[in-house]
Design an enzyme around this catalytic site. Structure first.
Site, PDB file in Angstrom:
ATOM      1  N   PHE A 184       0.952  -1.216  -0.001  1.00 59.25           N
ATOM      2  CA  PHE A 184       0.059   0.105  -0.135  1.00 59.25           C
ATOM      3  C   PHE A 184       0.639   1.344  -0.016  1.00 59.25           C
ATOM      4  O   PHE A 184       0.335   2.272  -0.590  1.00 59.25           O
ATOM      5  CB  PHE A 184      -0.800  -0.083   1.078  1.00 59.25           C
ATOM      6  N   PHE A 196      12.902  -0.026   4.547  1.00 56.89           N
ATOM      7  CA  PHE A 196      13.849  -0.941   4.987  1.00 56.89           C
ATOM      8  C   PHE A 196      14.136  -1.994   3.959  1.00 56.89           C
ATOM      9  O   PHE A 196      13.264  -3.079   4.072  1.00 56.89           O
ATOM     10  CB  PHE A 196      13.685  -1.340   6.344  1.00 56.89           C
ATOM     11  N   ASP A 238      16.148   2.145   9.063  1.00 60.01           N
ATOM     12  CA  ASP A 238      15.021   1.896  10.203  1.00 60.01           C
ATOM     13  C   ASP A 238      14.237   3.095  10.621  1.00 60.01           C
ATOM     14  O   ASP A 238      14.419   3.999  11.341  1.00 60.01           O
ATOM     15  CB  ASP A 238      15.784   1.192  11.565  1.00 60.01           C
ATOM     16  N   TYR A 256      -7.078 -11.946  13.621  1.00 64.00           N
ATOM     17  CA  TYR A 256      -6.882 -10.681  13.358  1.00 64.00           C
ATOM     18  C   TYR A 256      -7.362  -9.389  14.299  1.00 64.00           C
ATOM     19  O   TYR A 256      -6.607  -9.203  15.241  1.00 64.00           O
ATOM     20  CB  TYR A 256      -7.208 -10.331  11.816  1.00 64.00           C
ATOM     21  N   VAL A 299      -2.923  -9.795  -1.102  1.00 62.27           N
ATOM     22  CA  VAL A 299      -1.631 -10.342  -1.005  1.00 62.27           C
ATOM     23  C   VAL A 299      -0.530  -9.418  -1.000  1.00 62.27           C
ATOM     24  O   VAL A 299      -0.273  -8.769  -1.732  1.00 62.27           O
ATOM     25  CB  VAL A 299      -1.697 -11.330  -2.171  1.00 62.27           C
TER      26      VAL A 299
HETATM   27  P1  NAD Z   1       4.334  -4.521   3.164  1.00 65.41           P
HETATM   28  O1  NAD Z   1       4.933  -5.517   3.716  1.00 65.41           O
HETATM   29  O2  NAD Z   1       4.020  -4.520   1.502  1.00 65.41           O
HETATM   30  O3  NAD Z   1       5.049  -2.951   3.210  1.00 65.41           O
HETATM   31  C1  NAD Z   1       5.727  -2.902   4.383  1.00 65.41           C
HETATM   32  C2  NAD Z   1       6.524  -1.323   4.316  1.00 65.41           C
HETATM   33  O4  NAD Z   1       7.216  -0.976   5.430  1.00 65.41           O
HETATM   34  C3  NAD Z   1       7.769  -1.738   3.139  1.00 65.41           C
HETATM   35  O5  NAD Z   1       8.098  -0.626   2.489  1.00 65.41           O
HETATM   36  C4  NAD Z   1       8.982  -1.816   3.965  1.00 65.41           C
HETATM   37  O6  NAD Z   1      10.153  -1.495   3.264  1.00 65.41           O
HETATM   38  C5  NAD Z   1       8.479  -1.169   5.038  1.00 65.41           C
HETATM   39  N1  NAD Z   1       9.303  -1.494   6.485  1.00 65.41           N
HETATM   40  C6  NAD Z   1       9.125  -2.551   7.249  1.00 65.41           C
HETATM   41  N2  NAD Z   1      10.007  -2.406   8.390  1.00 65.41           N
HETATM   42  C7  NAD Z   1      10.599  -1.051   8.393  1.00 65.41           C
HETATM   43  C8  NAD Z   1      11.349  -0.288   9.033  1.00 65.41           C
HETATM   44  N3  NAD Z   1      11.826  -0.715  10.153  1.00 65.41           N
HETATM   45  N4  NAD Z   1      11.731   0.935   8.745  1.00 65.41           N
HETATM   46  C9  NAD Z   1      11.533   1.505   7.551  1.00 65.41           C
HETATM   47  N5  NAD Z   1      10.419   0.809   6.630  1.00 65.41           N
HETATM   48  C10 NAD Z   1      10.039  -0.534   6.969  1.00 65.41           C
HETATM   49  O7  NAD Z   1       3.028  -4.137   3.850  1.00 65.41           O
HETATM   50  P2  NAD Z   1       1.617  -3.614   3.497  1.00 65.41           P
HETATM   51  O8  NAD Z   1       0.689  -4.978   3.528  1.00 65.41           O
HETATM   52  O9  NAD Z   1       1.474  -2.760   2.444  1.00 65.41           O
HETATM   53  O10 NAD Z   1       0.991  -3.178   5.003  1.00 65.41           O
HETATM   54  C11 NAD Z   1       1.190  -1.676   5.043  1.00 65.41           C
HETATM   55  C12 NAD Z   1       0.178  -1.101   5.909  1.00 65.41           C
HETATM   56  O11 NAD Z   1      -1.312  -1.339   5.228  1.00 65.41           O
HETATM   57  C13 NAD Z   1       0.079  -1.887   7.440  1.00 65.41           C
HETATM   58  O12 NAD Z   1      -0.115  -1.121   8.435  1.00 65.41           O
HETATM   59  C14 NAD Z   1      -0.891  -3.209   7.143  1.00 65.41           C
HETATM   60  O13 NAD Z   1      -1.439  -3.438   8.540  1.00 65.41           O
HETATM   61  C15 NAD Z   1      -2.037  -2.236   6.499  1.00 65.41           C
HETATM   62  N6  NAD Z   1      -2.816  -3.036   5.641  1.00 65.41           N
HETATM   63  C16 NAD Z   1      -2.564  -4.106   5.103  1.00 65.41           C
HETATM   64  C17 NAD Z   1      -3.624  -5.032   4.430  1.00 65.41           C
HETATM   65  C18 NAD Z   1      -3.175  -6.077   3.580  1.00 65.41           C
HETATM   66  O14 NAD Z   1      -4.121  -7.228   3.320  1.00 65.41           O
HETATM   67  N7  NAD Z   1      -2.107  -6.463   3.249  1.00 65.41           N
HETATM   68  C19 NAD Z   1      -4.789  -4.829   4.602  1.00 65.41           C
HETATM   69  C20 NAD Z   1      -5.362  -3.675   5.373  1.00 65.41           C
HETATM   70  C21 NAD Z   1      -4.125  -2.896   5.676  1.00 65.41           C
HETATM   71 NA    NA Z   2       3.644  -0.593   2.216  1.00 66.78          NA
END
Ligand code: NAD
Ligand code: NA
Length: 395
Positions: A52, A73, A110, A234, A273
């Site tokens: 996202f 990261f 980080d 969840y 996903v």
């Molecule tokens: P993702 O794993 O695709 O992205 C995570 C991001 O965080 C990456 O850019 C990664 O590099 C970064 N990251 C992780 N640790 C880090 C750190 N210590 N420092 C800097 N950057 C760091 O995850 P996503 O699914 O896009 O999730 C993003 C948000 O959306 C989360 O809050 C998640 O709960 C929420 N969300 C996800 C879903 C789903 O189904 N995937 C649904 C609703 C909400």
């Molecule tokens: Na993200």
């Protein structure tokens, strides 16, 4: 070198630079196919390299020509060893943005640390002056606390009682029962420390103190709710407590931003996903059934469609529509009664034998590989790819 996927459970230890860039290009093309959004101009995205967060960066840059700074990261490449997918995604994004004269710089480090906050603020001051939007899209299993250096680990456990339900190993298609033991009070606290609102609040207050927020500044963090079916693992589990905390923090931040008329929102997004969601038990089976139903109803969306809708139909309207808890909802299509009724019915029927027919297991698996730049249409995987592909403008 020739790059192939190497998977271990729900992770893939290799990534394909050309496939990742192609994924990014497809998202850019999607945004360009829509009319310009009256959107943000100067944006900071935390968690900007995948999922996202990446979609938010692309929508900002190509939807309203915004300058973006992305923090993430990721693992850089080494000779003979690929970088992580988010690295190559960012390389593809920055190359495309710069080609069109759109400002884009990135910081790899980080985001929980004080150093990265300081470095980011310096870059904003030097290049952008002030930002009008902060997207907080971090998903991490661990956090090193900036005050005491202690490392906290988040968990995905039910609370109060153990939880047993079906899950699928999407590599083999095997549907099995899993039982998860309930989290302890410490698990709950740790998960809130890692995935709750504390770090979001620290970012905003550091930015505010440095006077790099415009009047009318907005910030958005992402949350999830989902159906009753997944509640124990969840929304009513340890991660749900962290999301409760994140959602509460939106109000705290909005209060703190009164002087500049700033606002903090949580957007509840659809189940998709991503690297984070594939790690959650039970969710992959739910997603494969959900995808099947949403595709049949013509309502399926990926990250980019979701975030386009967030910007275009919610965040940049004069009046931002929210639910009674003040949350923006772009999970509205997932949560439609007729969608959830169908998924619940299929859930009862799902077995190793039935799933290939009643669920979108292929869709799930393909999207999983796509996350790492594999199985992407129009990419020739028999050709040598440059694993050393770099990010044009990275600190
Ligand atoms: P993702 O794993 O695709 O992205 C995570 C991001 O965080 C990456 O850019 C990664 O590099 C970064 N990251 C992780 N640790 C880090 C750190 N210590 N420092 C800097 N950057 C760091 O995850 P996503 O699914 O896009 O999730 C993003 C948000 O959306 C989360 O809050 C998640 O709960 C929420 N969300 C996800 C879903 C789903 O189904 N995937 C649904 C609703 C909400
Ligand atoms: Na993200």
């Amino acid at each position: 070198m020739i790059i192939e996927p190497r998977t271990r459970g729900f992770i893939c230890t290799t990534a394909h630079p050309v496939g990742c860039a192609e994924n990014v290009k497809n998202q850019i093309d999607y945004i360009k196919s829509k009319k310009t959004i009256n959107g943000p101009k100067k944006v900071l995205v935390i968690g900007a390299s995948t999922g996202f967060g990446l979609a938010s960066r692309i929508t900002s840059a190509f939807g309203s020509h915004a300058a973006t700074i992305g923090v993430f990261f990721e693992k850089p490449p080494a000779e003979g060893k690929t970088a992580s997918a988010g690295w190559y995604n960012t390389a593809g994004f920055e190359t495309a943005a710069h080609k069109e004269g759109i400002y884009a710089k990135s910081i790899n480090g980080d985001a929980f640390s004080n150093d990265i906050k300081r470095e980011t603020i310096e870059l904003i001051k030097k290049d952008l002056g002030k930002i009008d939007l902060l997207i907080y899209s971090l998903a991490s299993p661990v956090r090193t606390h900036p005050d005491n250096g202690k490392r906290f680990r988040s968990t995905l456990k039910p609370i109060g009682a153990s939880y047993t339900n079906k899950t699928v190993d999407f590599h083999t298609g095997n549907v099995n029962e899993v039982s998860i033991e309930p989290g302890t009070d410490e698990d709950i606290e740790n998960t809130v420390t890692v995935m709750g609102g504390d770090d979001w609040q620290r970012w905003v207050s550091a930015l505010q103190e440095a006077d790099v927020l415009t009047k009318d500044f907005k910030t958005v963090a992402y949350s999830y709710i989902g159906p009753e079916l997944t509640e124990p693992v969840y929304r009513k589990g340890t991660i749900g407590r962290a999301k409760d905390d994140l959602e509460k923090t939106a109000f705290t931040i909005t209060d703190a931003l009164k002087d500049i008329d700033g606002k903090a929102y949580v957007s509840v997004n659809k189940a998709l996903v991503t690297q984070s969601s594939s790690a959650i038990p039970v969710i992959p089976l739910y997603i494969s059934l959900l995808y099947k139903v949403m595709k049949a109803e013509g309502l399926q969306e990926g990250c980019i469609e979701q975030i386009h809708r967030l910007f275009n139909d919610r965040l940049y309207l004069d009046e931002i529509p929210t639910d009674e808890e003040g949350r923006i909802r772009i999970d509205d299509w997932e949560m439609k009664a007729n969608i959830q009724e169908q998924v619940a019915k299929l859930w009862e029927e799902a077995t190793t034998e039935t799933l290939p027919k009643i669920g979108d297991l292929d869709g799930y698996t393909t999207e999983f590989y796509n996350l790492f730049g594999f199985r992407v249409p129009n990419v020739d995987y028999t050709k040598e790819a440059d694993e050393m592909t770099g990010i044009p403008s990275i600190t």
